[in-house]
Design an enzyme around this catalytic site. Structure first.
Site, mmCIF file in Angstrom:
data_model
loop_
_atom_site.group_PDB
_atom_site.id
_atom_site.type_symbol
_atom_site.label_atom_id
_atom_site.label_comp_id
_atom_site.label_asym_id
_atom_site.label_seq_id
_atom_site.Cartn_x
_atom_site.Cartn_y
_atom_site.Cartn_z
ATOM 1 N N ASN A 1 -4.423 -20.148 -1.663
ATOM 2 C CA ASN A 1 -5.234 -19.130 -0.968
ATOM 3 C C ASN A 1 -6.295 -19.755 -0.063
ATOM 4 O OD1 ASN A 1 -7.427 -16.307 -1.821
ATOM 5 N ND2 ASN A 1 -5.949 -16.473 -0.191
ATOM 6 N N CYS B 1 -4.911 -21.974 2.836
ATOM 7 C CA CYS B 1 -4.239 -22.311 4.115
ATOM 8 C C CYS B 1 -3.447 -21.143 4.687
ATOM 9 C CB CYS B 1 -3.318 -23.514 3.947
ATOM 10 S SG CYS B 1 -4.180 -25.048 3.533
ATOM 11 N N ARG B 2 -2.320 -20.783 4.039
ATOM 12 C CA ARG B 2 -1.404 -19.815 4.638
ATOM 13 C C ARG B 2 -1.827 -18.358 4.490
ATOM 14 N NH1 ARG B 2 3.615 -22.126 1.427
ATOM 15 N NH2 ARG B 2 1.873 -22.421 -0.014
ATOM 16 N N SER B 3 -2.125 -17.924 3.256
ATOM 17 C CA SER B 3 -2.395 -16.493 3.088
ATOM 18 C C SER B 3 -3.697 -16.019 3.760
ATOM 19 C CB SER B 3 -2.337 -16.072 1.608
ATOM 20 O OG SER B 3 -3.259 -16.770 0.814
ATOM 21 N N ASP C 1 4.199 -25.163 3.323
ATOM 22 C CA ASP C 1 2.827 -25.436 2.904
ATOM 23 C C ASP C 1 2.244 -26.521 3.822
ATOM 24 O OD1 ASP C 1 0.514 -26.214 1.670
ATOM 25 O OD2 ASP C 1 1.388 -26.333 -0.334
ATOM 26 N N CYS D 1 -0.213 -16.982 -1.346
ATOM 27 C CA CYS D 1 0.327 -18.348 -1.265
ATOM 28 C C CYS D 1 -0.106 -19.094 -2.518
ATOM 29 C CB CYS D 1 -0.092 -19.048 0.022
ATOM 30 S SG CYS D 1 -1.865 -19.308 0.214
HETATM 31 P P1 4NP Z 1 -1.879 -22.765 0.602
HETATM 32 O O1 4NP Z 1 -1.925 -24.365 0.677
HETATM 33 O O2 4NP Z 1 -1.032 -22.412 -0.584
HETATM 34 O O3 4NP Z 1 -1.237 -22.379 1.899
HETATM 35 O O4 4NP Z 1 -3.305 -22.302 0.470
HETATM 36 C C1 4NP Z 1 -2.338 -25.137 -0.406
HETATM 37 C C2 4NP Z 1 -3.673 -25.416 -0.588
HETATM 38 C C3 4NP Z 1 -4.084 -26.195 -1.651
HETATM 39 C C4 4NP Z 1 -3.146 -26.709 -2.538
HETATM 40 C C5 4NP Z 1 -1.811 -26.420 -2.346
HETATM 41 C C6 4NP Z 1 -1.409 -25.635 -1.278
HETATM 42 N N1 4NP Z 1 -3.550 -27.544 -3.608
HETATM 43 O O5 4NP Z 1 -2.677 -28.034 -4.330
HETATM 44 O O6 4NP Z 1 -4.749 -27.715 -3.824
#
Ligand code: 4NP
Length: 156
Positions: free
Chosen positions: A10, A12-14, A123, A7
């Site tokens: 790294n 939240c989702r993955s 996201d 994702c």
């Molecule tokens: P992820 O979510 O891609 O599912 O881990 C996010 C976590 C942090 C950020 C963006 C998406 N960020 O911009 O910090």
């Protein structure tokens, strides 16, 4: 089988996708390797987001020991399949591919549960209520990953 969940951050989702798939593989005594990474490195070294840790815990899965890391070119050599959560992850992973073989390893994760629809895992970072939905989408996709990859493996 070596699978990498990818994702953006790294956190939240993955990490959830990794935890859910590892849990299902363990239940089935399957010895596949699963890891996760982010296309961005802002959260490298951090634990998953507390909302992801909490939703996983609700379903009996501990993802609190995971540590975020940034995706790199070696991941495309080392893993058999890389799963993108959304279209932007897909494009960013593709940029690191150095051959047709590596490009062919990259898939949208929800295409396992909804073939050819290119649906995305939204996201949830800025949306507290999105984590349950993300969990359910990933749970369904991971269930189907095991079925589909087992079939693909038998066919080859
Ligand atoms: P992820 O979510 O891609 O599912 O881990 C996010 C976590 C942090 C950020 C963006 C998406 N960020 O911009 O910090």
């Amino acid at each position: 089988m070596k699978i990498l969940m990818v994702c953006l951050g790294n956190i939240c989702r993955s990490p959830l996708a990794q935890g859910i798939l590892e849990h299902k593989l363990k239940e089935r005594n399957l010895d596949w390797k699963v890891d996760s990474a982010g296309t961005g490195g802002w959260h490298s070294g951090e634990k998953p987001d507390k909302r992801s840790i909490s939703i996983a815990k609700k379903y009996g899965i501990d993802i609190s020991k995971q540590q975020a890391r940034k995706l790199n070119g070696y991941d495309l050599e080392n893993f058999d399949i890389l799963y993108a959560m959304d279209a932007s992850n897909l494009q960013d992973i593709k940029k690191l591919a150095q051959s047709k073989e590596e490009l062919a390893k990259i898939r949208m994760i929800l295409n396992e549960s909804y073939p050819n629809e290119n649906k995305i895992v939204p996201d949830p970072y800025y949306n507290d209520s999105g984590f349950e939905e993300v969990y359910q989408m990933l749970d369904k996709a991971c269930e189907q990953i095991i079925i589909n990859l087992t079939k693909e493996h038998e066919a080859n």
